[in-house]
Write a protein that holds these residues in place. Structure first.
Motif, PDB file in Angstrom:
ATOM      1  N   PHE A 100       0.720  -1.315   0.192  1.00 45.76           N
ATOM      2  CA  PHE A 100      -0.138   0.065  -0.066  1.00 45.76           C
ATOM      3  C   PHE A 100       1.038   1.322  -0.183  1.00 45.76           C
ATOM      4  CE2 PHE A 100      -4.285  -1.636   1.485  1.00 45.76           C
ATOM      5  CZ  PHE A 100      -4.280  -2.623   0.575  1.00 45.76           C
ATOM      6  N   ILE A 101       2.133   1.004   0.669  1.00 44.94           N
ATOM      7  CA  ILE A 101       2.763   2.301   0.789  1.00 44.94           C
ATOM      8  C   ILE A 101       3.584   2.584  -0.437  1.00 44.94           C
ATOM      9  CG2 ILE A 101       4.777   3.565   1.934  1.00 44.94           C
ATOM     10  CD1 ILE A 101       4.168   1.752   4.425  1.00 44.94           C
ATOM     11  N   VAL A 102       3.854   1.685  -1.163  1.00 45.42           N
ATOM     12  CA  VAL A 102       4.463   1.783  -2.560  1.00 45.42           C
ATOM     13  C   VAL A 102       3.522   2.187  -3.465  1.00 45.42           C
ATOM     14  CG1 VAL A 102       5.420   0.571  -4.363  1.00 45.42           C
ATOM     15  CG2 VAL A 102       6.271   0.110  -2.376  1.00 45.42           C
ATOM     16  N   LEU A 103       2.277   1.823  -3.390  1.00 45.10           N
ATOM     17  CA  LEU A 103       1.046   2.344  -4.239  1.00 45.10           C
ATOM     18  C   LEU A 103       0.831   3.733  -3.928  1.00 45.10           C
ATOM     19  CD1 LEU A 103      -1.519  -0.699  -4.358  1.00 45.10           C
ATOM     20  CD2 LEU A 103       0.183   0.014  -6.002  1.00 45.10           C
ATOM     21  N   PHE A 104       1.136   4.267  -2.602  1.00 46.81           N
ATOM     22  CA  PHE A 104       0.901   5.591  -2.478  1.00 46.81           C
ATOM     23  C   PHE A 104       2.026   6.427  -3.003  1.00 46.81           C
ATOM     24  CE2 PHE A 104      -2.093   5.131   1.173  1.00 46.81           C
ATOM     25  CZ  PHE A 104      -2.981   6.013   0.907  1.00 46.81           C
TER      26      PHE A 104
END
Lengths: 303, 1040
Positions: free
Chosen positions: A169-173
């Protein structure tokens, strides 16, 4: 979606039984439970726990990262990187010198604090469940003690399993895809500890595969608490508000990253990490305030 | 009025939407026109060069063989002023005193001036001014379209043309403007935009300057110090660091004046000043007052008596009634006790040229500085007379050439006057005063044309643009609140058009009647201003406009509140240079914030397993696609060192990386497959023969488009026989032409004339019912609108694809996948909400057997997603909000030489294609999976509004109107943010580098979005609705 749509006008749709039952169950119980269980707020105990926890988290965030220099000597950290004509405050120096080490300390500190405070939350949850069931005697002795070590292991497993999800999720952000992996991974660990551990330990792990009605009810409880953000009791608020605070704090923490202030504390992922801890503390405090005000109002109403 | 109203009522419903969108486009275009007229200064840059081939002298005999031009960035006049001040500031007054000391000692060799820098007072513009002698403006329409380097005549050009060796050290802005003019062994550029760094540029200049002076080997040396400027931005002119910095500059100059040869001319100047906070960019007196010091070490320049007594030319301009504040010969700097000699900064250009014996650059508008020519020539002529004569001839030649150019019309008003003044100035007996008047009047006329911010126009344009946001919002809201959408849009059209007509007439009348009131405007601008405001206000004043003050009922549910929050954050971010420079990284953050709520909230709470899986899966897929898109970037220079170029194989070689050279053909293969088997298959529209055939043609066109780039790469491959290069080039040229032509002619026409993407089959009745009888089944019926519009969308998509570079093609393919995938998310979420609603109402009425699942209204999340994605796609297809990132290469796709009108069209398609394609996708979300009106069914389940409407496609049209308005609204707010940021920060250090280019991108993309929406609705939706009604509506009409 054609199937669904085609059905829509040709034949009357049979409502799927599962969720509607859940819905009904949820709304029914809310009506009956709300009055009987909300009054039981252990205000003094809860407030002291949250107070201590906030102090400990503040200590973790501000002072624990200093242990690097005290344990390993000041040569261990890279030299100060701030620009010479606007040096940063010496207090921040050990925190910003190595974000990875800082994050390691944060995870360790938060892990310990959260493990301790979640123990209390678990007792609280079990107390409510059993008082609802009517046998207050057994609670502490039997069900808590026996399942405890297994529950701790289960929660840690769940927390560990959630780390890759947070990482994704953090990478997708927008976090770097190929660089800064330790930093992102440590931030995911911190977030897992702050969000997954307390609730899975206090509420128990829901089974994702079982179709028994108990498992479904458990799953629905998670959905109600963490998706619909709908809380009914003090203990539920105590679990849900810090999670919201953590996520929002981390999200807001990303705002300072693009600013061209060129400050060492803007290094990834310091601000989101501190934002999430700060958000957790704020969430807990809001939950205490909200619950105490509400229980006072309920007391007043009862009179 | 009545007939207008009748006309509007008689329009076909889809035409009404089109006209509403056209009206919004007109509002946007007019507001942007007004704002740009006030904000973006433009002129035509002529490429003529001054040469000595013409008869007569072109210059004076040189006095110096070498010159050093030192620029101390932001050196304000008072930093070196020889006068005293009422309240001297210890941090910048009386520190850099060498110029004043030397001038007091040697008034014949040392001169200090208060030089007026023309706004915009930014370094890039000033460097152009100091070298060309012209008035640089932001938009310079060059005849050679595309190069960032200067192609006007300049001092640097004249130096190199005369074979002089030019050394350079300091601010790298110079090497951007003159990439090939400096001697390669004597060029030391330094990064200019790191404001935090106060010393490294200066130290670099010092390190190279003194050895250079000692060793020789050059004729002209340029040094550009940045420290004073950076100190100004960091701590302001009254900070402690300024004192240190100016002291350092003083010692540098002291050492330099000792070390230079006798025949070296030294010019020290500030490119502009700084305001009291230390910033610059605008036209305040502190920003435009820059310092200039001319020092000749041993050769006296002014041997005649001191000027103010001897020469009328230096008197304060008593004989020139039009003299402006900026143009008087003696000026008192604020706070100074006595006036000082004042010149125009560009006066340095003819002065240096003539002192070095070079022709004056062709575009120069400056006037030689009289002081340095106050002497007798060896042939006993008055040198100033000769210099002024050369200057007059040069300015006249320039004006004549500009008059001949396509922009010559700009000079209409001033032309007679200039001619008269030139007539006076060119006679052999003309006085210096007359020559002066002509040159200065020319400068004034040109300045009026090119170099003034017009604040009134800017504010008018900004307010008009800002008002479109509440105007569109009120219409957007009224669709939900009013019973019928077509009545709302008819009312809006009526009011908008009547308002525009009345307001336009009013504006013109006021302009003609009261000149003093409207002196700032031309008649066209006054008319537009009146029309725009009256049109907006009359729509806002309608009853439905109260909608702007009330929040929607479900506002605080995430599908409205979160997109609005993101829009506000995004629009506000344009006032910060940091967020603006990193906007490309902000986009995945915003997009995933939207998707995050779908994953965490919508997916777990959906009522059925299938919907849960679909929402979760498609959200994750969309998010991953978006993250992959965000990987591709051409970094803007300010993002270094935190960014590496992935769009090209490296930041210095503008060719696609190998990965995407292979990726692009794969994308061209995979995309038609995905569209066919995933996005059309869910509604079984893939089985229709139309879809199959269309996608087959489409696939070959996409493959052709990628093959073009493979051939282009082959051409540059070392292993290719050089004799075959022309062949490959010819093949790829015709391939590109063929692909582009086929997309428009074959694919477009095929879609226009093809029937709907449905398959009609006869099936046997299922067992249990009357056997033997057959029934007709329409496969793909439920998505007849959506599938047909999707095919329409693929036509312009193919055009964008064909004009994109290989990495851009991969990005566009991923972008289309992301749009389609998000389409499934929205569709599933809408189904989930509909089901929940149906259960709830069924529970209340306790008749659970008959469930009525209604369509959910489209939410603001869709425009938010599409608009944010459009900006991400813009950045990821190799663009940035900077001029140099424009891919001029795309102008030559299919055309080996620059061909009008195709070249600009191709560049526009390449640049704005990604933005247009997302706007075109907005109606897709309105049409997707909406049932067509059912044949043989008297009523349809659209609710009570159906009976009031005129069209069987009522539902899709109202959804289309809402989503297109939402998209236009979103971009209006963003563009307003960029315009506001650029206008409010017009004195910011980076306005011309960061804010103004982003505004231009915002303005252009807003217009592109509006045009795309008009095209999408006017052509796409109208035709789809026509096809559907023709196919399914006939039976119904017969029955009724």
């Amino acid at each position: 979606m054609a199937g669904g749509k085609a059905v829509r006008f040709s034949t009357p749709v049979k409502p799927p039984t599962k969720p509607s039952k859940g819905k009904a169950l949820a709304t029914d119980s809310s009506k009956t439970d709300a009055s009987s269980h909300e009054s039981g707020l252990p205000l003094a105990r809860y407030t002291s726990i949250v107070g201590t926890q906030s102090l400990l988290l503040a200590f973790t965030a501000l002072f624990l990262p200093r242990s690097t220099t005290s344990l390993l000597g000041s040569d261990f950290l890279p030299p100060p990187s701030s620009s010479l004509d606007r040096p940063q405050h010496p207090f921040l120096e050990p925190i910003t010198a190595s974000p990875v080490l800082t994050l390691v300390w944060l995870c360790l500190g938060v892990g310990v604090v959260i493990s301790w405070s979640s123990g209390y939350m678990r007792v609280w949850v079990k107390g409510e469940t059993s008082s609802r069931a009517g046998n207050q005697e057994d609670v502490k002795s039997s069900s808590l003690a026996t399942g405890k070590s297994k529950a701790i292991m289960d929660s840690y497993k769940a927390t560990a399993l959630s780390i890759p999800i947070f990482h994704l999720f953090i990478v997708l952000f927008g976090a770097p895809l190929t660089s800064h992996i330790p930093q992102t991974l440590l931030l995911s660990t911190l977030l897992s500890l702050l969000t997954f551990y307390p609730s899975t330990y206090a509420l128990g792990l829901p089974s994702l595969t079982s179709t028994s009605s108990a498992a479904q009810a458990e799953r629905l409880q998670y959905v109600r608490l963490f998706s619909e953000l709908f809380t009914r009791t003090h203990v539920e608020r105590a679990l849900v508000f810090p999670v919201i605070g953590t996520v929002v704090g981390c999200w807001l923490g990303a705002f300072v990253l693009p600013l061209d202030w060129d400050r060492p504390w803007q290094a990834w992922p310091l601000v989101p990490a501190y934002g999430s801890i700060f958000g957790y503390v704020v969430g807990s405090l809001v939950s205490v305030t909200f619950s105490s005000v509400k229980s006072l109002a309920d007391l007043d109403k009862a009179k | 009025m009545f007939s207008l109203h009748q006309r509007i009522r008689n329009l076909a419903p889809s035409r009404v939407i089109t006209w509403v969108l056209v009206w919004i486009f007109a509002l946007h275009a007019a507001s942007l026109y007004l704002f740009t007229r006030g904000f973006l200064l433009q002129r035509l840059a002529l490429s003529n060069k001054a040469t000595c081939s013409t008869s007569g002298p072109c210059s004076l005999p040189p006095t110096h063989s070498k010159a050093i031009l030192l620029i101390i960035d932001s050196l304000r006049f008072d930093f070196i002023a020889p006068t005293s001040f009422h309240h001297p500031d210890e941090h910048h007054h009386g520190i850099l005193t060498l110029p004043a000391e030397l001038t007091a000692q040697n008034p014949d060799r040392s001169f200090i001036f208060n030089a007026h820098s023309d706004p915009p007072t930014a370094t890039l513009q000033r460097i152009k001014g100091i070298t060309t002698g012209s008035l640089p403006t932001f938009v310079e329409m060059g005849s050679n379209f595309g190069a960032s380097e200067i192609n006007e005549d300049s001092l640097i050009h004249q130096l190199t043309a005369a074979g002089k060796r030019v050394a350079f050290m300091g601010d790298e802005t110079w090497t951007g403007i003159y990439p090939s003019s400096f001697h390669p062994n004597m060029t030391w550029p330094y990064d200019s935009f790191n404001v935090e760094d106060l010393h490294s540029v200066d130290e670099g200049v010092i390190r190279h300057l003194f050895p250079l002076v000692r060793d020789g080997g050059w004729d002209f040396a340029i040094g550009h110090f940045l420290g004073v400027d950076h100190v100004g931005h960091r701590v302001g002119p009254s900070g402690g660091a300024m004192r240190t910095k100016l002291k350092q500059m003083d010692s540098v100059l002291r050492r330099l004046t000792e070390e230079i040869d006798d025949d070296t001319l030294l010019i020290v100047l500030g490119d502009h000043g700084m305001d009291l906070k230390g910033d610059h960019g605008g036209d305040g007196i502190f920003e435009t007052s820059s310092a200039m010091w001319i020092y000749s070490k041993s050769i006296p320049l002014a041997t005649l008596p001191r000027p103010q007594d001897a020469l009328p030319i230096l008197d304060s301009s008593a004989n020139d009634p039009d003299a402006e504040r900026s143009d008087v010969a003696w000026k008192t700097f604020p706070g100074a006790t006595s006036p000082s000699r004042a010149i125009q900064q560009i006066d340095i250009v003819p002065t240096i040229s003539l002192l070095l014996g070079l022709p004056i650059p062709f575009n120069n508008l400056g006037m030689v500085i009289p002081e340095v020519f106050l002497r007798q020539s060896p042939s006993n002529k008055f040198v100033l007379d000769e210099a002024m004569q050369l200057n007059v001839d040069q300015v006249q030649a320039y004006l004549a050439a500009y008059r001949e150019s396509p922009s010559g019309g700009e000079l209409d008003e001033a032309w007679n006057r200039l001619n008269r003044l030139h007539g006076l100035a060119k006679t052999p007996t003309a006085s210096l005063q007359q020559k002066r008047n002509f040159i200065r009047q020319s400068l004034r006329s040109c300045r009026e044309l090119w170099a003034q911010f017009n604040v009134v126009l800017m504010v008018a344009g900004l307010v008009a643009l800002g008002l479109t946001v509440p105007v569109v919002w009120s219409v957007y809201r009224a669709i939900d609140r009013q019973p019928s959408w077509d009545a709302v849009s008819e009312d809006v059209l009526n009011r908008g058009m009547v308002g525009a007509a009345v307001g336009g007439a009013l504006g013109l009348v006021v302009k003609v009647a009261g000149r003093s009131l409207t002196g700032q405007f031309t008649p066209l601008q006054a008319t537009l201003l009146g029309a725009v405001f009256a049109s907006e206000l009359s729509v806002l004043s309608s009853t439905s406009s109260t909608a702007i003050f009330t929040l929607p009922r479900n506002f605080f549910r995430r599908h409205t509140a979160l997109p609005v929050l993101i829009l506000i954050l995004h629009a506000v971010s344009f006032t910060s240079n940091s967020f603006l420079m990193w906007e490309d990284r902000l986009m995945p953050y915003f997009l995933f914030t939207l998707l995050f709520t779908s994953i965490v909230i919508s997916a777990p709470t959906a009522p059925t397993h299938r919907l849960r899986i679909r929402i979760f899966g498609f959200s994750i897929v969309t998010a991953i696609l978006i993250r992959l898109i965000a990987v591709s970037t051409v970094c803007r220079e300010e993002q270094q060192p935190y960014c590496s170029v992935t769009f090209y194989s490296s930041s210095t070689t503008p060719i696609a990386p190998y990965l995407t050279m292979f990726g692009a053909p794969i994308a061209a293969f995979a995309l038609p497959y995905a569209v066919h088997h995933i996005f059309l298959a869910t509604s079984r529209a893939d089985e229709a023969p139309v879809s199959r055939l269309f996608l087959r043609i489409w696939k070959w066109l996409l493959l052709g488009a990628t093959t073009y780039w493979i051939l282009e790469r082959l051409e540059n491959w070392n292993g290719l026989n050089p004799d075959r290069i022309p062949l490959v080039q010819t093949i790829r040229t015709y391939l590109a032409r063929g692909v582009l032509g086929c997309i428009i002619a074959v694919l477009g026409a095929f879609w226009w004339y093809s029937p709907l993407s449905i398959l009609v089959e006869q099936q046997a009745q299922p067992e249990g019912e009357q056997g033997g009888k057959k029934r007709v089944v329409v496969i793909g019926f439920a998505n007849a609108y959506g599938s047909s519009y999707l095919l329409f969308l693929l036509v312009p998509f193919a055009l964008m694809f064909a004009t994109a570079q290989p990495t851009g093609q991969v990005v566009l393919a991923l972008g289309l996948m992301a749009i389609s995938s998000y389409l499934e998310v929205v569709d599933s979420e809408s189904d989930a909400d509909g089901l929940v609603e149906a259960f709830t109402s069924a529970a209340v009425t306790s008749s659970a057997t008959q469930l009525q699942v209604s369509y959910q209204k489209p939410t603001f999340a869709v425009p938010a997603f599409l608009s944010t994605l459009s900006i991400l796609l813009f950045y990821s297809t190799g663009h940035q909000a900077t001029m140099p990132s424009i891919q001029w290469k795309s102008a030559f796709i299919g055309f080996p030489t620059l061909t009008y009108p195709f070249a600009p069209l191709l560049v526009i398609l390449n640049t704005f294609g990604p933005i247009a394609i997302t706007a075109l996708a907005a109606p897709l979300f309105a049409l997707w999976n909406i049932d067509p009106p059912k044949p043989n069914a008297p009523t349809s389940p659209d609710g009570p509004t159906e009976s009031a409407s005129r069209s069987p496609s009522n539902l899709v049209l109202s959804r289309t109107l809402k989503l297109t308005l939402g998209t236009s609204l979103y971009h209006s707010a963003l563009t307003f943010g960029t315009a506001f940021g650029a206008a409010a920060l017009r004195r910011h250090l980076m306005v011309w580098k960061v804010f103004a280019p982003r505004f231009m991108l915002g303005g252009a993309s807003l217009l592109i979005v509006d045009i795309a929406l008009v095209f999408g609705v006017g052509v796409g939706v109208s035709r789809v609705v026509w096809k559907v009604e023709k196919t399914f509506g006939a039976g119904r009409a017969k029955q009724q």
